[in-house]
Design an enzyme around this catalytic site. Structure first.
Site, PDB file in Angstrom:
ATOM      1  N   CYS A 148       2.846   3.436   6.486  1.00  0.00           N
ATOM      2  CA  CYS A 148       1.362   2.999   5.839  1.00  0.00           C
ATOM      3  C   CYS A 148       1.978   1.107   5.828  1.00  0.00           C
ATOM      4  CB  CYS A 148       1.087   3.277   4.389  1.00  0.00           C
ATOM      5  SG  CYS A 148       0.746   5.055   4.714  1.00  0.00           S
ATOM      6  N   ASN A 176       0.409  -3.184  -5.608  1.00  0.00           N
ATOM      7  CA  ASN A 176       1.800  -4.107  -6.212  1.00  0.00           C
ATOM      8  C   ASN A 176       2.564  -4.826  -5.115  1.00  0.00           C
ATOM      9  OD1 ASN A 176       1.862  -2.962  -8.796  1.00  0.00           O
ATOM     10  ND2 ASN A 176       1.756  -1.173  -7.670  1.00  0.00           N
ATOM     11  N   GLU A 215      15.256   6.137  -4.895  1.00  0.00           N
ATOM     12  CA  GLU A 215      15.196   5.468  -6.176  1.00  0.00           C
ATOM     13  C   GLU A 215      14.113   6.542  -6.894  1.00  0.00           C
ATOM     14  OE1 GLU A 215      15.484   0.781  -5.958  1.00  0.00           O
ATOM     15  OE2 GLU A 215      13.583   1.511  -5.173  1.00  0.00           O
ATOM     16  N   CYS A 270       3.165  -0.415   2.279  1.00  0.00           N
ATOM     17  CA  CYS A 270       4.054   0.186   1.384  1.00  0.00           C
ATOM     18  C   CYS A 270       5.371  -0.320   1.584  1.00  0.00           C
ATOM     19  CB  CYS A 270       3.792   1.509   1.293  1.00  0.00           C
ATOM     20  SG  CYS A 270       5.264   2.802   0.472  1.00  0.00           S
ATOM     21  N   CYS A 277       8.901   9.760 -11.874  1.00  0.00           N
ATOM     22  CA  CYS A 277       8.610   9.578 -10.600  1.00  0.00           C
ATOM     23  C   CYS A 277       9.702   9.939  -9.772  1.00  0.00           C
ATOM     24  CB  CYS A 277       8.120   8.334 -10.529  1.00  0.00           C
ATOM     25  SG  CYS A 277       7.446   7.605  -8.737  1.00  0.00           S
ATOM     26  N   CYS A 294       4.283   1.554  -7.805  1.00  0.00           N
ATOM     27  CA  CYS A 294       3.767   2.369  -6.671  1.00  0.00           C
ATOM     28  C   CYS A 294       3.875   1.323  -5.486  1.00  0.00           C
ATOM     29  CB  CYS A 294       2.279   2.813  -6.929  1.00  0.00           C
ATOM     30  SG  CYS A 294       2.068   4.152  -7.560  1.00  0.00           S
ATOM     31  N   CYS A 326      10.455   6.797   4.460  1.00  0.00           N
ATOM     32  CA  CYS A 326       9.229   7.862   4.684  1.00  0.00           C
ATOM     33  C   CYS A 326       8.741   7.377   6.041  1.00  0.00           C
ATOM     34  CB  CYS A 326       8.127   6.967   3.738  1.00  0.00           C
ATOM     35  SG  CYS A 326       6.531   7.878   4.075  1.00  0.00           S
TER      36      CYS A 326
END
Length: 377
Positions: free
Chosen positions: A139, A327, A115, A142, A128, A370, A135
């Site tokens: 973390c 978020n 995305e 996230c 962005c 984020c 990933c």
């Protein structure tokens, strides 16, 4: 940490992409001008056509070969196939903020999903971009990190996200009339410095003067990292004055080991020192990203500790802190800090002379902010 908080569960760190992944087709954005010319000549085509193709892609932002009328009709398909293969297909675009925030879901050549987010502000337009499909940094707060790493993206796949945003702006598809992309932030899916070669290639294409590249200012580009110290040091020597954003999220090793697992390899002290070294070499102010999580890392004593850690390198304007209201992720126990705690955190940082801002969370309602990018069909 508070005694009431359960232990944080994390996935294992993954530093390298899985083996056996097919590579995307070569594209002119993967190559410098000499490389584009050589590729055409190796295929028996005229090398000077590479500059014409580059002008269409980077200069005119054309995506329809029929508009490339300076290319001979008999060779046009071969030239486009050689240097402008289709890299990614938009599956869905979602809008927020009255159309000025647009999140696009892309399908890559091998079915991987990523995305990107285009955000238009009164004074600028920012894309962005993602640098990896998934990933490997794990973390736990996230959404991208919880999905694991699928593969690295190519230089051209990264650049194409920006070019697509530039086309949308140039064609007036974003409210506010025709415009241009002024800023790029490597804050989408993936850890940019874990895909170092492709990311540096993308930065060079974005900053190369037209028609070699998009002709952007390096000062409008921000590369984010959770703290791959050897790569931060390497970036400092590249001679490209991009802004470095360090996702710190905790000022002490005990907590950061859990929130940002790479900290088990590079401590807070090592990571902040690398960021300071980057600022000293490039004369570019480093941004410290800090996602505010209720009851986890938003205590007043951690604000004081964060300020002390940063101030230990001097107060010559080398750093500022960018607080990010966490978020929400569907089904997650993680929540944003209480506004009063956030205000106190800001007050304590500023009292110790640390410039601090609270990030505007654009795109939250379309999972475009984020930490929310998960790329699901």
């Amino acid at each position: 940490m508070s005694e009431t908080v359960e232990p944080i569960k994390t996935l294992p760190l993954v530093m390298k992409e899985p083996r056996g992944r097919k590579k995307p087709p070569a594209h002119l954005a993967d190559l410098d001008e000499a490389g584009r010319k050589a590729l055409l000549e190796d295929m028996g085509l005229q090398g000077f056509r590479a500059k014409q193709l580059s002008m269409h892609y980077f200069g005119r932002l054309v995506d329809d070969p029929a508009e490339m009328t300076d290319l001979p009709a008999a060779q046009r398909d071969d030239l486009v196939a050689a240097l402008l293969p289709d890299l990614m297909t938009p599956l869905r675009t979602m809008e927020a903020d009255k159309g000025t925030t647009r999140k696009t879901l892309w399908k890559l050549f091998d079915g991987a999903l990523v995305e990107s987010v285009l955000m238009r502000y009164p004074d600028r337009a920012t894309v962005c971009v993602s640098s990896q499909a998934g990933c490997g940094m794990a973390c736990p707060f996230c959404a991208t990190g919880m999905g694991g790493l699928e593969r690295n993206m190519s230089t051209a796949e990264i650049v194409e996200q920006v070019v697509a945003g530039a086309r949308s702006m140039a064609r007036g598809e974003v409210p506010g009339g025709p415009g241009r992309v002024s800023n790029v932030v490597f804050m989408g899916m993936g850890e940019p410095l874990a895909n170092y070669k492709a990311v540096i290639g993308a930065v060079r294409r974005l900053t190369d003067p037209s028609p070699a590249g998009l002709g952007m200012s390096a000062r409008g580009i921000t590369v984010s990292t959770v703290g791959l110290v050897p790569r931060i040091n390497q970036l400092a020597d590249e001679g490209i004055p991009v802004t470095l954003a360090l996702s710190l999220h905790a000022p002490d090793d005990e907590l950061r080991n859990e929130l940002v697992p790479i900290n088990t390899r590079f401590s807070v002290a090592e990571t902040v020192e690398a960021a300071w070294n980057y600022a000293a070499k490039t004369k570019r102010r480093v941004s410290i990203e800090y996602a505010m999580m209720r009851g986890i890392n938003d205590q007043a004593h951690r604000a004081d500790l964060l300020a002390d850690v940063l101030n230990s390198y001097g107060d010559w304007g080398w750093v500022h802190v960018n607080l990010i209201p966490l978020n929400p992720i569907e089904g997650s126990k993680w929540t944003a800090s209480d506004p009063a705690d956030e205000r106190e955190f800001v007050r304590r940082l500023e009292a110790k002379g640390i410039p601090t801002t609270v990030r505007d969370t654009r795109g939250r309602e379309i999972d475009g902010a984020c930490g929310q990018l998960a790329a699901k069909e």
